[in-house]
Design a protein around this motif. Structure first.
Motif, PDB file in Angstrom:
ATOM      1  N   LEU A 304       5.945  94.426  70.226  1.00 50.00           N
ATOM      2  CA  LEU A 304       7.383  94.148  70.106  1.00 50.00           C
ATOM      3  C   LEU A 304       7.699  93.200  68.944  1.00 50.00           C
ATOM      4  O   LEU A 304       8.836  92.774  68.793  1.00 50.00           O
ATOM      5  CB  LEU A 304       7.905  93.531  71.412  1.00 50.00           C
ATOM      6  CG  LEU A 304       7.845  94.427  72.653  1.00 50.00           C
ATOM      7  CD1 LEU A 304       8.270  93.641  73.880  1.00 50.00           C
ATOM      8  CD2 LEU A 304       8.748  95.645  72.468  1.00 50.00           C
ATOM      9  N   ASN A 306       8.068  93.550  65.733  1.00 52.74           N
ATOM     10  CA  ASN A 306       9.099  93.962  64.779  1.00 52.74           C
ATOM     11  C   ASN A 306      10.497  93.909  65.378  1.00 52.74           C
ATOM     12  O   ASN A 306      11.490  93.854  64.633  1.00 52.74           O
ATOM     13  CB  ASN A 306       8.806  95.369  64.252  1.00 52.74           C
ATOM     14  CG  ASN A 306       7.601  95.391  63.325  1.00 52.74           C
ATOM     15  OD1 ASN A 306       7.256  94.377  62.732  1.00 52.74           O
ATOM     16  ND2 ASN A 306       6.949  96.540  63.212  1.00 52.74           N
ATOM     17  N   ASN A 307      10.611  93.922  66.700  1.00 52.25           N
ATOM     18  CA  ASN A 307      11.910  93.757  67.337  1.00 52.25           C
ATOM     19  C   ASN A 307      12.391  92.315  67.281  1.00 52.25           C
ATOM     20  O   ASN A 307      13.583  92.048  67.425  1.00 52.25           O
ATOM     21  CB  ASN A 307      11.859  94.215  68.800  1.00 52.25           C
ATOM     22  CG  ASN A 307      11.533  95.685  68.936  1.00 52.25           C
ATOM     23  OD1 ASN A 307      10.370  96.054  69.040  1.00 52.25           O
ATOM     24  ND2 ASN A 307      12.533  96.530  68.928  1.00 52.25           N
ATOM     25  N   TYR A 308      11.456  91.395  67.080  1.00 55.58           N
ATOM     26  CA  TYR A 308      11.791  89.972  67.014  1.00 55.58           C
ATOM     27  C   TYR A 308      12.161  89.554  65.595  1.00 55.58           C
ATOM     28  O   TYR A 308      13.121  88.806  65.388  1.00 55.58           O
ATOM     29  CB  TYR A 308      10.610  89.143  67.516  1.00 55.58           C
ATOM     30  CG  TYR A 308      10.847  87.655  67.506  1.00 55.58           C
ATOM     31  CD1 TYR A 308      11.276  86.993  68.648  1.00 55.58           C
ATOM     32  CD2 TYR A 308      10.641  86.899  66.350  1.00 55.58           C
ATOM     33  CE1 TYR A 308      11.499  85.626  68.642  1.00 55.58           C
ATOM     34  CE2 TYR A 308      10.861  85.541  66.324  1.00 55.58           C
ATOM     35  CZ  TYR A 308      11.296  84.906  67.469  1.00 55.58           C
ATOM     36  OH  TYR A 308      11.521  83.550  67.454  1.00 55.58           O
ATOM     37  N   ASP A 311      15.340  91.909  60.265  1.00 55.66           N
ATOM     38  CA  ASP A 311      15.067  92.963  59.299  1.00 55.66           C
ATOM     39  C   ASP A 311      16.201  93.082  58.287  1.00 55.66           C
ATOM     40  O   ASP A 311      17.225  92.404  58.386  1.00 55.66           O
ATOM     41  CB  ASP A 311      14.812  94.307  59.998  1.00 55.66           C
ATOM     42  CG  ASP A 311      15.980  94.775  60.857  1.00 55.66           C
ATOM     43  OD1 ASP A 311      17.148  94.398  60.571  1.00 55.66           O
ATOM     44  OD2 ASP A 311      15.753  95.521  61.824  1.00 55.66           O
TER      45      ASP A 311
END
Length: 331
Positions: A304, A306-308, A311
């Motif tokens: 997870l 990259n969800n944190y 971006d």
């Protein structure tokens, strides 16, 4: 001239100072024989010997403490913590001793220490390896907090940190250790501490970020340019003390600001920057300062991760909302 990575620039700066100043000593867990977990100190022990580049036990309290002893007795130690998440056992020595010696001795002693640590997420590391808690150290009087974001700045800022008479927390964004290369002459020229770097000129909006998050911030600036929005991108580099004057100069042109960092939102340095802008440059603002940050939760495991991490799209969304303020149809 060969191009090098940010990681190699750190090695180059350490080698330069070890060769130029016999007071410089590098030490930490696995920094000698193995050259460090990321190989930032590779080859240094072979070149300068085990008395200048020392392997230590897995004992962060000891690493922080002996650095204070060395520094107060005339050496210039560079102490490595293998990951930022392992630095906390050393906080007693860093906060209560290194940061206070100049004040405690009324200037008789100082602590010219560099505490190095890889920090931040993005490399699929397990727990305690992905922290971005720079705000903890920025809160402490007597500490400088420096974060390089390119090979050239890593080289120049690390030279300046080692030469500084006071303790510096030098945080290296490991997600971009090998992400890009630059020509970095090994000329011993330091870059100034306590000064922001303007990475991109713009007139419509100011984007402020540091470390690995600058990658997404610069990508967003390029996409905004395609939409006719010229973003100025600022890298504070030295997070404490903060060069707010460069930020204000930018806001005089743009009147809008978005701050981007991967650290948790609450109490993060984005809040401090926004507060100083409100205190010193409120009349310049055309819209509220926006923050794009990590979440107020523990950095998740790699599934997870990259969800944190903020971006490019999140930066774009915040920038567009700031440009559109107060919004279509508002009176």
């Amino acid at each position: 001239m060969a191009q090098i990575t940010l990681l190699e620039a750190v090695t180059q700066a350490l080698a330069h100072e070890l060769g130029a100043d016999p007071r410089v000593v590098v030490f930490g867990q696995d920094v000698g024989v193995n050259g460090g977990v990321f190989r930032a100190t590779e080859g240094l022990q072979k070149t300068f010997g085990p008395e200048r580049v020392l392997d230590t036990p897995l004992a962060e309290t000891m690493i922080a403490g002996i650095a204070v002893g060395m520094a107060t007795q005339g050496l210039r130690p560079v102490a490595e913590f293998q990951f930022m998440g392992f630095i906390y056992p050393g906080l007693d020595h860093i906060l209560n001793h290194a940061a206070r010696y100049r004040n405690r001795t009324r200037g008789r002693l100082s602590c010219p220490i560099v505490y190095r640590a890889p920090f931040g997420g993005g490399i699929h590391a397990p727990e305690h390896h992905s922290e971005s808690t720079e705000a903890i150290f920025a809160h402490i009087p007597g500490l400088r907090v420096v974060v390089p974001s390119s090979p050239a700045r890593a080289y120049g800022l690390l030279l300046a940190a080692i030469r500084d008479p006071d303790p510096v927390i030098f945080l290296e964004p490991k997600r971009i250790y090998r992400a890009a290369k630059q020509e970095v002459p090994d000329n011993g020229e330091a870059l100034p501490l306590d000064r922001c770097f303007v990475l991109r000129e713009g007139t419509d909006i100011t984007l402020i970020s540091w470390g690995a998050s600058l990658k997404e911030t610069l990508e967003a600036a390029e996409q905004l340019a395609e939409e006719g929005i010229e973003a100025e991108v600022i890298d504070p580099a030295t997070l404490k003390p903060l060069d707010i004057h460069t930020v204000i100069d930018s806001l005089e042109k743009t009147g809008r600001c978005v701050v981007v960092h991967e650290a948790a939102r609450f109490g993060g340095l984005g809040a401090e920057i926004a507060a100083q802008i409100g205190e010193y440059a409120f009349d310049l603002l055309k819209a509220p300062v926006q923050r794009v940050t990590g979440y107020d939760t523990v950095m998740p495991y790699y599934q997870l991760e990259n969800n944190y991490l903020p971006d490019t799209e999140q930066v774009l969304t915040a920038a567009r909302a700031t440009m559109d303020y107060p919004g279509e149809g508002a009176k």
